[in-house]
Design a protein around this motif. Structure first.
Motif, PDB file in Angstrom:
ATOM      1  N   CYS A 175       5.898   2.205  -9.324  1.00  0.00           N
ATOM      2  CA  CYS A 175       4.627   2.175  -8.602  1.00  0.00           C
ATOM      3  C   CYS A 175       4.690   3.074  -7.369  1.00  0.00           C
ATOM      4  O   CYS A 175       5.614   2.963  -6.562  1.00  0.00           O
ATOM      5  CB  CYS A 175       4.297   0.748  -8.168  1.00  0.00           C
ATOM      6  N   PHE A 226       0.976  -0.242  -4.436  1.00  0.00           N
ATOM      7  CA  PHE A 226       1.275  -1.375  -5.308  1.00  0.00           C
ATOM      8  C   PHE A 226       0.020  -2.229  -5.379  1.00  0.00           C
ATOM      9  O   PHE A 226      -0.573  -2.576  -4.351  1.00  0.00           O
ATOM     10  CB  PHE A 226       2.442  -2.182  -4.758  1.00  0.00           C
ATOM     11  N   GLN A 281      -4.798   1.214  -9.950  1.00  0.00           N
ATOM     12  CA  GLN A 281      -3.768   0.244  -9.604  1.00  0.00           C
ATOM     13  C   GLN A 281      -2.372   0.815  -9.837  1.00  0.00           C
ATOM     14  O   GLN A 281      -2.108   1.456 -10.848  1.00  0.00           O
ATOM     15  CB  GLN A 281      -3.957  -1.020 -10.453  1.00  0.00           C
ATOM     16  N   HIS A 282      -1.494   0.581  -8.899  1.00  0.00           N
ATOM     17  CA  HIS A 282      -0.078   0.977  -8.956  1.00  0.00           C
ATOM     18  C   HIS A 282       0.146   2.492  -8.892  1.00  0.00           C
ATOM     19  O   HIS A 282       1.277   2.953  -9.019  1.00  0.00           O
ATOM     20  CB  HIS A 282       0.614   0.417 -10.202  1.00  0.00           C
ATOM     21  N   HIS A 311       8.821  -2.227 -10.406  1.00  0.00           N
ATOM     22  CA  HIS A 311       8.145  -3.469 -10.809  1.00  0.00           C
ATOM     23  C   HIS A 311       8.888  -4.077 -12.008  1.00  0.00           C
ATOM     24  O   HIS A 311       8.369  -4.123 -13.126  1.00  0.00           O
ATOM     25  CB  HIS A 311       6.697  -3.136 -11.162  1.00  0.00           C
TER      26      HIS A 311
END
Length: 211
Positions: free
Chosen positions: A79, A83, A92-93, A177
């Motif tokens: 990520c 995050f 996202q990420h 992650h």
């Protein structure tokens, strides 16, 4: 892993030769028979085993898509530059897990004493997916991300670095992650599955929204 809360260096990256691959790469440490598999899409580690007969350490979803059309579910997603999605103007990420990385030519090694591993690299100019907001095509930022993996028997070391190759400083979040495989419902047993070393840190629960 290695990370920096902000990047201000404008030194150009060292010259190196890259090779493009789209199939998963398996690295084995001959001396211990430990191995891991890394997918060029996202520089995503999908498996790690300390020996051929050892149970898997990482969880990989049975629904994981490995054809480069979606981020891989499970393993170790990378990520950056955020995050979650605190900045809704881009995905996202971030973009590391949504693009093909290049193998640093000559980086793969297998040595009795030092283990076995490989290095991969992604330049911002090669990140064609999951961009937007201040990291869009017209961004004033520039960077190179590098991911190095080394195993030696029961040890795996992952190093994720970012180098600012532009002239503008930027803040970012960076995360490995990791999805661990915890079987037989033991993930819910606090006596055998727990995290240490976080005393004094604030906790943000992404499920409940509690701080």
């Amino acid at each position: 892993s290695t990370f920096f809360p902000s990047a201000t260096n404008n030194t150009q990256p060292n010259s190196r030769t890259m090779t493009t691959a789209k199939d998963p790469i398996t690295i084995t440490h001959t001396a211990t028979s430990s191995s891991f598999t890394i997918h060029p899409y996202g520089a995503h580690i999908t498996s790690y085993a300390t020996s051929p007969n050892a149970p898997p350490i990482l969880f990989l979803s049975r629904d994981a898509i490995l054809d480069g059309t979606k981020p891989i579910r499970g393993g170790i997603p990378l990520c950056f530059p955020q995050f979650g999605q605190p900045d809704p103007s881009y995905p996202q990420h971030g973009f590391l897990r949504n693009n093909y990385w290049k193998v640093v030519e000559g980086s793969a090694f297998d040595d009795d004493a030092n283990g076995a591993g490989i290095a991969m690299e992604l330049s911002l100019k090669d990140a064609v997916h999951a961009r937007g907001g201040k990291w869009g095509e017209d961004t004033k930022y520039d960077c190179v991300c590098r991911f190095r993996v080394r195993i030696c028997g029961e040890s795996m070391t992952n190093t994720l670095e970012v180098e600012n190759t532009g002239t503008e400083a930027f803040d970012f979040q960076m995360l490995l992650h990791t999805y661990y495989l915890v079987s037989e419902g033991k993930a819910l047993d606090g006596t055998v599955c727990y995290v240490e070393g976080l005393k004094g840190y604030k906790v943000s629960d992404k499920v409940s929204g509690e701080e």
